[in-house]
Motif scaffolding. Sequence first.
Motif, PDB file in Angstrom:
ATOM      1  N   THR A  31      -8.769  43.588   0.206  1.00  7.86           N
ATOM      2  CA  THR A  31      -8.891  43.308  -0.804  1.00  7.86           C
ATOM      3  C   THR A  31      -7.712  42.265  -1.214  1.00  7.86           C
ATOM      4  O   THR A  31      -8.436  41.288  -1.903  1.00  7.86           O
ATOM      5  CB  THR A  31      -9.123  44.430  -2.198  1.00  7.86           C
ATOM      6  OG1 THR A  31      -9.684  45.923  -1.755  1.00  7.86           O
ATOM      7  CG2 THR A  31      -8.368  43.611  -3.547  1.00  7.86           C
ATOM      8  N   TYR A  32      -7.419  41.760  -1.393  1.00  6.16           N
ATOM      9  CA  TYR A  32      -6.023  40.716  -1.436  1.00  6.16           C
ATOM     10  C   TYR A  32      -6.180  39.308  -1.031  1.00  6.16           C
ATOM     11  O   TYR A  32      -5.273  38.778  -1.309  1.00  6.16           O
ATOM     12  CB  TYR A  32      -4.435  41.016  -0.993  1.00  6.16           C
ATOM     13  CG  TYR A  32      -3.714  42.338  -2.636  1.00  6.16           C
ATOM     14  CD1 TYR A  32      -4.382  41.654  -3.719  1.00  6.16           C
ATOM     15  CD2 TYR A  32      -3.591  43.511  -1.908  1.00  6.16           C
ATOM     16  CE1 TYR A  32      -3.850  42.396  -4.671  1.00  6.16           C
ATOM     17  CE2 TYR A  32      -3.077  44.220  -2.863  1.00  6.16           C
ATOM     18  CZ  TYR A  32      -2.904  44.096  -4.378  1.00  6.16           C
ATOM     19  OH  TYR A  32      -2.464  44.656  -5.304  1.00  6.16           O
TER      20      TYR A  32
ATOM     21  N   VAL B  96      -9.964  37.043  -5.340  1.00  2.00           N
ATOM     22  CA  VAL B  96      -8.728  37.714  -5.762  1.00  2.00           C
ATOM     23  C   VAL B  96      -7.893  36.389  -5.939  1.00  2.00           C
ATOM     24  O   VAL B  96      -6.810  36.321  -6.518  1.00  2.00           O
ATOM     25  CB  VAL B  96      -8.354  38.913  -5.072  1.00  2.00           C
ATOM     26  CG1 VAL B  96      -6.891  39.739  -5.159  1.00  2.00           C
ATOM     27  CG2 VAL B  96      -9.686  39.779  -5.589  1.00  2.00           C
TER      28      VAL B  96
ATOM     29  N   HIS C 277      -9.962  44.572  -9.216  1.00  2.00           N
ATOM     30  CA  HIS C 277     -10.426  43.687  -8.017  1.00  2.00           C
ATOM     31  C   HIS C 277     -11.163  44.644  -6.413  1.00  2.00           C
ATOM     32  O   HIS C 277     -11.503  43.830  -6.199  1.00  2.00           O
ATOM     33  CB  HIS C 277      -8.535  42.863  -6.967  1.00  2.00           C
ATOM     34  CG  HIS C 277      -7.856  41.959  -7.806  1.00  2.00           C
ATOM     35  ND1 HIS C 277      -8.599  41.015  -8.732  1.00  2.00           N
ATOM     36  CD2 HIS C 277      -6.550  42.533  -7.930  1.00  2.00           C
ATOM     37  CE1 HIS C 277      -7.220  41.274  -9.428  1.00  2.00           C
ATOM     38  NE2 HIS C 277      -5.941  41.956  -9.293  1.00  2.00           N
TER      39      HIS C 277
ATOM     40  N   HIS D 213      -7.614  34.191  -8.778  1.00  2.00           N
ATOM     41  CA  HIS D 213      -7.315  34.918  -9.491  1.00  2.00           C
ATOM     42  C   HIS D 213      -5.671  34.850 -10.148  1.00  2.00           C
ATOM     43  O   HIS D 213      -4.972  34.307 -10.712  1.00  2.00           O
ATOM     44  CB  HIS D 213      -6.539  36.401  -9.513  1.00  2.00           C
ATOM     45  CG  HIS D 213      -7.433  37.438 -10.222  1.00  2.00           C
ATOM     46  ND1 HIS D 213      -7.548  37.175 -12.236  1.00  2.00           N
ATOM     47  CD2 HIS D 213      -5.726  38.580 -10.565  1.00  2.00           C
ATOM     48  CE1 HIS D 213      -6.315  38.106 -12.425  1.00  2.00           C
ATOM     49  NE2 HIS D 213      -5.709  38.455 -11.862  1.00  2.00           N
TER      50      HIS D 213
END
Length: 250
Positions: free
Chosen positions: A8-9, A14, A197, A17
Amino acid sequence: MADVNIQTYSKDDVVTHYERAEGLMPPERVLFAKYVKPGMEILDIGVGGGRTTPFLAKDAKRYLGLDYAQGMVDACKRRFPEHDFAWGDATNLSDIGDESFDLTIFSFNGLDSIPSDEGRIQALKEMRRVTRADGRIIISSHNARQLILLPNLEGASIVQTGWRTLRAAWKSLSIARRNLATGVFGKGHGYIADPVHGGLFNHSSTPESIARDAVTAGLDVVESVGAFAPRRVPRICNNWETYVLKRSGA
């Protein structure tokens, strides 16, 4: 579960962001003003896109930002080429010598993204090891006892106030359902599926559970402040808590 968070990261959107994020959170403003001093050597774990970098690196003798998502490290290097950033896993800081830093920070609930109790304790032990005996460690963690999300009404118009209040009420239902259904509310700690996210697997805690974890890692809690610091709110309305730790007996 570790791969879920890293994946995800590592997503481009992301990373973007966090690369665009600026400014300190209220508890960070309070605690950085108290504990960040000119000439310090500072370790910034879970640096993300570098949101905290301008505030921590400005007067530091040495500043190092770490993140376990390489995309975040690359973003920081683009954004702040004058400062040092590297890939790093909080559970294994073996590239860093003992007592290398005056202040170690793992902000914005980064500790919660470590998907096991053993891993979180190991990260605390590693932070203790790389921080000087008279130094401090600042971490934050989601609140397992949250049931209500307070709306941010600062500077809001009448229309915005109504909309933000309704949105917060709707999100409160989701938070309460999740924390009660997963049992973290009752136990005071545990893991939750967080939709942020697109999906994360995060730990939630209470001051009591953090204090126990700290003791296991050879640390004591010096103080803690809530997400709305210096304003105090009931625990069920507090998003997260930020803690200052020191070596036990120091």
